[in-house]
Enzyme design. Sequence first.
Site, PDB file in Angstrom:
ATOM      1  N   ARG A  83       0.798  -1.349  -0.010  1.00 56.52           N
ATOM      2  CA  ARG A  83       0.042   0.008  -0.102  1.00 56.52           C
ATOM      3  C   ARG A  83       1.024   1.369  -0.041  1.00 56.52           C
ATOM      4  O   ARG A  83       1.937   1.265   0.390  1.00 56.52           O
ATOM      5  CB  ARG A  83      -0.689   0.084   1.213  1.00 56.52           C
ATOM      6  CG  ARG A  83      -2.007  -1.062   1.141  1.00 56.52           C
ATOM      7  CD  ARG A  83      -3.107  -0.370   2.132  1.00 56.52           C
ATOM      8  NE  ARG A  83      -2.681  -0.642   3.761  1.00 56.52           N
ATOM      9  CZ  ARG A  83      -2.823   0.419   4.571  1.00 56.52           C
ATOM     10  NH1 ARG A  83      -3.183   1.385   4.154  1.00 56.52           N
ATOM     11  NH2 ARG A  83      -2.468   0.126   5.764  1.00 56.52           N
TER      12      ARG A  83
ATOM     13  N   ILE B  10       3.161   4.302  -0.325  1.00 64.82           N
ATOM     14  CA  ILE B  10       4.579   4.527  -0.796  1.00 64.82           C
ATOM     15  C   ILE B  10       5.150   3.011  -1.081  1.00 64.82           C
ATOM     16  O   ILE B  10       5.837   3.054  -2.079  1.00 64.82           O
ATOM     17  CB  ILE B  10       5.505   5.502   0.190  1.00 64.82           C
ATOM     18  CG1 ILE B  10       4.761   6.729   0.506  1.00 64.82           C
ATOM     19  CG2 ILE B  10       6.882   5.430  -0.160  1.00 64.82           C
ATOM     20  CD1 ILE B  10       5.327   7.616   1.776  1.00 64.82           C
TER      21      ILE B  10
ATOM     22  N   GLY C 211       2.659  16.698  18.396  1.00 64.88           N
ATOM     23  CA  GLY C 211       1.760  15.659  18.096  1.00 64.88           C
ATOM     24  C   GLY C 211       2.275  14.249  17.598  1.00 64.88           C
ATOM     25  O   GLY C 211       1.665  13.408  17.771  1.00 64.88           O
TER      26      GLY C 211
ATOM     27  N   TYR D  87       6.512   9.289  16.741  1.00 64.48           N
ATOM     28  CA  TYR D  87       6.897   9.213  15.558  1.00 64.48           C
ATOM     29  C   TYR D  87       8.419   9.831  15.333  1.00 64.48           C
ATOM     30  O   TYR D  87       9.225   9.402  14.583  1.00 64.48           O
ATOM     31  CB  TYR D  87       5.610   9.647  14.505  1.00 64.48           C
ATOM     32  CG  TYR D  87       5.796   9.667  13.125  1.00 64.48           C
ATOM     33  CD1 TYR D  87       5.568   8.296  12.394  1.00 64.48           C
ATOM     34  CD2 TYR D  87       6.407  10.514  12.367  1.00 64.48           C
ATOM     35  CE1 TYR D  87       5.424   8.267  11.192  1.00 64.48           C
ATOM     36  CE2 TYR D  87       6.429  10.364  11.244  1.00 64.48           C
ATOM     37  CZ  TYR D  87       6.011   9.156  10.227  1.00 64.48           C
ATOM     38  OH  TYR D  87       5.926   9.134   9.071  1.00 64.48           O
TER      39      TYR D  87
ATOM     40  N   TYR E 101       5.094  15.438   3.181  1.00 66.40           N
ATOM     41  CA  TYR E 101       3.918  14.987   3.050  1.00 66.40           C
ATOM     42  C   TYR E 101       3.583  14.385   1.607  1.00 66.40           C
ATOM     43  O   TYR E 101       3.418  15.052   0.585  1.00 66.40           O
ATOM     44  CB  TYR E 101       2.882  15.987   3.473  1.00 66.40           C
ATOM     45  CG  TYR E 101       2.997  16.208   5.109  1.00 66.40           C
ATOM     46  CD1 TYR E 101       2.117  15.534   5.943  1.00 66.40           C
ATOM     47  CD2 TYR E 101       3.985  17.031   5.421  1.00 66.40           C
ATOM     48  CE1 TYR E 101       2.452  15.998   7.277  1.00 66.40           C
ATOM     49  CE2 TYR E 101       4.489  17.580   6.715  1.00 66.40           C
ATOM     50  CZ  TYR E 101       3.387  16.909   7.744  1.00 66.40           C
ATOM     51  OH  TYR E 101       3.344  17.053   8.903  1.00 66.40           O
TER      52      TYR E 101
HETATM   53  N1  LIG Z   1       2.665   9.317   3.758  1.00 66.67           N
HETATM   54  C1  LIG Z   1       3.467  10.455   4.044  1.00 66.67           C
HETATM   55  O1  LIG Z   1       3.249  11.695   4.017  1.00 66.67           O
HETATM   56  C2  LIG Z   1       4.736   9.826   4.814  1.00 66.67           C
HETATM   57  C3  LIG Z   1       5.598  10.772   5.071  1.00 66.67           C
HETATM   58  C4  LIG Z   1       7.060  10.628   5.277  1.00 66.67           C
HETATM   59  C5  LIG Z   1       7.208   9.407   5.884  1.00 66.67           C
HETATM   60  N2  LIG Z   1       6.352   8.263   5.489  1.00 66.67           N
HETATM   61  C6  LIG Z   1       6.745   6.882   5.884  1.00 66.67           C
HETATM   62  O2  LIG Z   1       6.914   6.173   4.398  1.00 66.67           O
HETATM   63  C7  LIG Z   1       6.391   4.826   4.960  1.00 66.67           C
HETATM   64  C8  LIG Z   1       5.002   4.464   4.169  1.00 66.67           C
HETATM   65  O3  LIG Z   1       4.010   5.420   4.780  1.00 66.67           O
HETATM   66  P1  LIG Z   1       2.557   5.140   3.859  1.00 66.67           P
HETATM   67  O4  LIG Z   1       2.016   6.567   4.112  1.00 66.67           O
HETATM   68  O5  LIG Z   1       2.641   4.690   2.659  1.00 66.67           O
HETATM   69  O6  LIG Z   1       1.830   4.401   5.003  1.00 66.67           O
HETATM   70  P2  LIG Z   1       0.467   3.497   4.632  1.00 66.67           P
HETATM   71  O7  LIG Z   1      -0.281   4.094   3.426  1.00 66.67           O
HETATM   72  O8  LIG Z   1      -0.246   3.716   6.036  1.00 66.67           O
HETATM   73  O9  LIG Z   1       0.938   2.076   4.543  1.00 66.67           O
HETATM   74  C9  LIG Z   1       1.650   1.311   5.480  1.00 66.67           C
HETATM   75  C10 LIG Z   1       2.122   0.069   4.909  1.00 66.67           C
HETATM   76  O10 LIG Z   1       3.125  -0.514   5.947  1.00 66.67           O
HETATM   77  C11 LIG Z   1       2.502  -1.862   6.623  1.00 66.67           C
HETATM   78  N3  LIG Z   1       2.647  -1.912   7.714  1.00 66.67           N
HETATM   79  C12 LIG Z   1       2.304  -1.238   8.808  1.00 66.67           C
HETATM   80  N4  LIG Z   1       2.607  -1.814   9.947  1.00 66.67           N
HETATM   81  C13 LIG Z   1       3.214  -2.813   9.832  1.00 66.67           C
HETATM   82  C14 LIG Z   1       4.066  -3.875  10.513  1.00 66.67           C
HETATM   83  N5  LIG Z   1       4.151  -3.973  11.814  1.00 66.67           N
HETATM   84  N6  LIG Z   1       4.812  -4.914   9.776  1.00 66.67           N
HETATM   85  C15 LIG Z   1       4.625  -4.866   8.273  1.00 66.67           C
HETATM   86  N7  LIG Z   1       4.141  -3.835   7.652  1.00 66.67           N
HETATM   87  C16 LIG Z   1       3.315  -2.887   8.288  1.00 66.67           C
HETATM   88  C17 LIG Z   1       1.002  -1.646   6.149  1.00 66.67           C
HETATM   89  O11 LIG Z   1       0.473  -2.746   6.026  1.00 66.67           O
HETATM   90  P3  LIG Z   1      -1.131  -3.320   5.867  1.00 66.67           P
HETATM   91  O12 LIG Z   1      -1.658  -2.975   4.518  1.00 66.67           O
HETATM   92  O13 LIG Z   1      -1.200  -4.667   6.286  1.00 66.67           O
HETATM   93  O14 LIG Z   1      -1.713  -2.417   6.857  1.00 66.67           O
HETATM   94  C18 LIG Z   1       1.057  -0.845   4.742  1.00 66.67           C
HETATM   95  O15 LIG Z   1       1.526  -1.769   3.702  1.00 66.67           O
HETATM   96  C19 LIG Z   1       6.299   4.869   6.484  1.00 66.67           C
HETATM   97  O16 LIG Z   1       7.471   4.452   7.195  1.00 66.67           O
HETATM   98  C20 LIG Z   1       5.815   6.381   6.848  1.00 66.67           C
HETATM   99  O17 LIG Z   1       6.212   6.517   8.064  1.00 66.67           O
HETATM  100  C21 LIG Z   1       5.103   8.717   4.878  1.00 66.67           C
END
Ligand SMILES: NC(=O)c1ccc[n+]([C@@H]2O[C@H](COP(=O)([O-])OP(=O)(O)OC[C@H]3O[C@@H](n4cnc5c(N)ncnc54)[C@H](OP(=O)(O)O)[C@@H]3O)[C@@H](O)[C@H]2O)c1
Length: 241
Positions: free
Chosen positions: A12, A14, A143, A147, A179
């Site tokens: 899912r 990124i 907040g 994290y 973001y």
């Molecule tokens: N979105 C942003 O703006 C942003 C900005 C900076 C950094 N990030 C970082 O980028 C990364 C991806 O973020 P995203 O926005 O793509 O997140 P997301 O859409 O919420 O997707 C999270 C993914 O991580 C998996 N996951 C969560 N907990 C897990 C665990 N304990 N073991 C294995 N897989 C796990 C989820 O699996 P399920 O599908 O099974 O739930 C999902 O595939 C994260 O590390 C986040 O902190 C994101």
Amino acid sequence: MSKVAIVTGGSRGIGAAISVALKAAGYTVAANYAGNDEAAGKFTAETGIKTYKWSVADYDACVAGIAQVEADLGPVAVLVNNAGITRDGMFHKMTPQMWGEVINTNLTGLFNMTNPVWSGMRERKFGRVINISSINGQKGQAGQVNYSAAKAGDLGFTKALAQEGARAGITVNAICPGYIGTDMVKAIDEKVLNERIIPQIPVGRLGEPEEIARAVVFLAADDAGFITGSTISANGGQYFS
Ligand SMILES: NC(=O)c1ccc[n+]([C@@H]2O[C@H](COP(=O)([O-])OP(=O)(O)OC[C@H]3O[C@@H](n4cnc5c(N)ncnc54)[C@H](OP(=O)(O)O)[C@@H]3O)[C@@H](O)[C@H]2O)c1
């Protein structure tokens, strides 16, 4: 034979974009996920990329999951530590559970996933470890004490491990997204997003997951061997560290 890449949280957001981009670049990709079977099934059906369920917060599950991937696909050459969660709240309302869940997934998850692949990478004299940190690990965010602490920890992990891997042909780098328009960011109140967050991004929009994925493909390449211990900021100009 194509190199094997594991992308945690690769079904899912990124992570999905990273899995797809690595596949397009010629890697055999294993996308790990935590529990959303429906999203994982849909992802595999659409992309042909195999998905594997385990929690990066559980060391023994990581050892078993990685062993399964290696038995199915071959030795892991590229590890993308992307899985991450948020449990936001102001510090005076933050519970030990909110703290623990985020640290265990977003920081200890890097140890749990990287430790089991490290010896193999050392023996084969090649490896790429790419950690997805965050702008909020660089600058801190109200907040998000849990994290921000975990994501800042990811950067320390990256810099220290890069020094250990250098002589063995293993690079360890971090990417700090700003973001990005995924479920994680869609969970933020729309008013806060439109009135407080997007106006702080000089390019005037959220990033796309594919814009992070292209940085991963760059760092994973064989000829990226001189880049290690570095942090790539991909945040639309929001913060320069
Ligand atoms: N979105 C942003 O703006 C942003 C900005 C900076 C950094 N990030 C970082 O980028 C990364 C991806 O973020 P995203 O926005 O793509 O997140 P997301 O859409 O919420 O997707 C999270 C993914 O991580 C998996 N996951 C969560 N907990 C897990 C665990 N304990 N073991 C294995 N897989 C796990 C989820 O699996 P399920 O599908 O099974 O739930 C999902 O595939 C994260 O590390 C986040 O902190 C994101």
